[in-house]
Enzyme design. Sequence first.
Site, PDB file in Angstrom:
ATOM      1  N   SER A  22      24.203   4.785  66.374  1.00  0.00           N
ATOM      2  CA  SER A  22      24.407   4.777  67.828  1.00  0.00           C
ATOM      3  C   SER A  22      25.827   4.365  68.180  1.00  0.00           C
ATOM      4  CB  SER A  22      23.443   3.785  68.489  1.00  0.00           C
ATOM      5  OG  SER A  22      22.119   4.225  68.348  1.00  0.00           O
ATOM      6  N   ARG A  26      29.213   6.551  69.830  1.00  0.00           N
ATOM      7  CA  ARG A  26      29.864   6.048  71.048  1.00  0.00           C
ATOM      8  C   ARG A  26      31.335   5.749  70.820  1.00  0.00           C
ATOM      9  NH1 ARG A  26      24.504   5.409  71.267  1.00  0.00           N
ATOM     10  NH2 ARG A  26      23.425   5.045  73.253  1.00  0.00           N
ATOM     11  N   SER A 167      15.105   5.621  77.991  1.00  0.00           N
ATOM     12  CA  SER A 167      15.888   6.281  76.942  1.00  0.00           C
ATOM     13  C   SER A 167      17.359   5.914  77.077  1.00  0.00           C
ATOM     14  CB  SER A 167      15.717   7.801  77.053  1.00  0.00           C
ATOM     15  OG  SER A 167      16.772   8.457  76.370  1.00  0.00           O
ATOM     16  N   GLN A 169      19.652   7.258  75.479  1.00  0.00           N
ATOM     17  CA  GLN A 169      20.442   8.500  75.468  1.00  0.00           C
ATOM     18  C   GLN A 169      20.614   9.030  76.886  1.00  0.00           C
ATOM     19  OE1 GLN A 169      18.499  11.134  72.700  1.00  0.00           O
ATOM     20  NE2 GLN A 169      19.091   9.898  70.936  1.00  0.00           N
ATOM     21  N   ASP A 319      12.949   3.701  66.766  1.00  0.00           N
ATOM     22  CA  ASP A 319      13.135   4.481  65.533  1.00  0.00           C
ATOM     23  C   ASP A 319      12.439   3.849  64.333  1.00  0.00           C
ATOM     24  OD1 ASP A 319      14.684   6.370  66.854  1.00  0.00           O
ATOM     25  OD2 ASP A 319      16.548   5.271  66.497  1.00  0.00           O
TER      26      ASP A 319
HETATM   27  C1  S3P Z   1      19.623   6.352  70.554  1.00  0.00           C
HETATM   28  C2  S3P Z   1      18.560   6.136  71.379  1.00  0.00           C
HETATM   29  C3  S3P Z   1      17.164   6.390  70.992  1.00  0.00           C
HETATM   30  C4  S3P Z   1      16.992   6.533  69.489  1.00  0.00           C
HETATM   31  C5  S3P Z   1      18.064   7.356  68.868  1.00  0.00           C
HETATM   32  C6  S3P Z   1      19.443   6.790  69.156  1.00  0.00           C
HETATM   33  C7  S3P Z   1      20.982   6.122  71.065  1.00  0.00           C
HETATM   34  O1  S3P Z   1      16.728   7.562  71.618  1.00  0.00           O
HETATM   35  O2  S3P Z   1      15.742   7.082  69.183  1.00  0.00           O
HETATM   36  O3  S3P Z   1      17.884   7.423  67.465  1.00  0.00           O
HETATM   37  O4  S3P Z   1      21.928   6.066  70.264  1.00  0.00           O
HETATM   38  O5  S3P Z   1      21.127   5.999  72.284  1.00  0.00           O
HETATM   39  P1  S3P Z   1      16.140   7.499  73.117  1.00  0.00           P
HETATM   40  O6  S3P Z   1      17.144   6.753  73.888  1.00  0.00           O
HETATM   41  O7  S3P Z   1      16.051   8.916  73.589  1.00  0.00           O
HETATM   42  O8  S3P Z   1      14.818   6.816  72.993  1.00  0.00           O
END
Ligand code: S3P
Length: 438
Positions: A22, A26, A167, A169, A319
Amino acid sequence: MRLTAHRSATLSGTVPVPGDKSISHRALILGALAVGETRIEGLLEGEDVRATARIVGQLGAAVERQGPGRWTVQGRGIGGLLEPEDLLDFGNSGTAARLLLGVLAGHPFTAFATGDASLRRRPMGRVIDPLSAMGAQFVSRSGGRLPLAVTGAAEPAPQIWRMAVASAQVKSAILLAGLAAPGETTALEPEATRDHTERMLAAFGAEIRSEATKAGRAVTLTGQPELSATPVTVPADPSSAAFPLVAALLCDGSELLLPGVGVNPYRAGLLDSLVEMGAELSLENRRELAGEPLADLRVRHSTLSGIEVPPERAPSMIDEYPILAVAAAFAEGTSVFHGIGELRVKESDRLTAVAHGLAACGVEVEETEDSLTVHGRGPAGVAGGAEIAADLDHRIAMAFLVLGLAARDPVAIDDARTIETSFPGFAALMRTLGADIR
Ligand code: S3P
């Protein structure tokens, strides 16, 4: 590439866990949007992050590998990225897709994007909706799926967006589009999710705040800041650390040290759950690096008991359910994981993949739309002896290899190449610790 895990005893040693996925995505993205050169240490060199590096390069920000884990990005400033000449390929990475669509929503050109067979089945509507409200235009395949075309807005309209799913993301996509918006953009999340984007934006000089509200956590960014290139040191990924860590819990006589692992509270749900199950696990030498908390994890072989994991814990270990389910299979008693419907839209439908895989290994399970019950068989009670289809899902592949290390009979993964997306060299590293993976 087929891999088979055989029963192993006594994993020991120090585990160099790769960089956080993650945070690595970023760092490359904010580096591209900042002014100046961003230097990154400890970048994850898995395929997912390489996809982000490649795309950032296609958008005109020069990315260079200086040495193992050492990368530089020449930023172009907010709104300064260029129309890509060719298709953007997000590969297997949902994070690359969602975050970069947020970036593209704030650039007034058209880009075409796709991904691998796993990513092309995953929903993008969750980012298409807020980004469209901000002024970006999308043409996608049915169900908001890739491939798609996006035309960004020169000045996205600031929004207060109430997110339907918790989420990180989606939150990050909204905030990244909000960088180009005049005024304040707010993402309202129903449960607090990982805050790496917020921490890194603040470190790069953006004004960002979060507050608890009745409707959840509101994260508000002031648009059009000047982001300054800032060095980033990436901690070891707790989601990758989870696999050797649980392997050590399950294999007799094991003890492992995992140095420098990220222990951001919005990522630490697995550690809490394992401790509740009776894991001998300690966090040593807690410290902070580049705005993120980390610690050295020490773990010993332990006898585990079943637990109930409440739905509100899901975002902090989203995860980690596949590997927690494996731990639960070797526990005494029953475990129930509630509120995990989101697992159905990960790299595979992980709820079904875990339920079917455990059943094939002789573990009794019950699956509902958004929960999983695992009837633990105790430390010596898991049969194994199955072949598991990874279905382009790295965490399913690693979770069942770990199961095979402690089961009576070997467990095979049909195509373990997918592990390279997040944990390059996983099998080789596990072998150095004493795992029998062939
Ligand atoms: C992540 C957020 C999670 C996670 C993914 C990485 C991120 O997904 O499952 O492996 O880096 O923001 P979601 O935010 O869609 O749950």
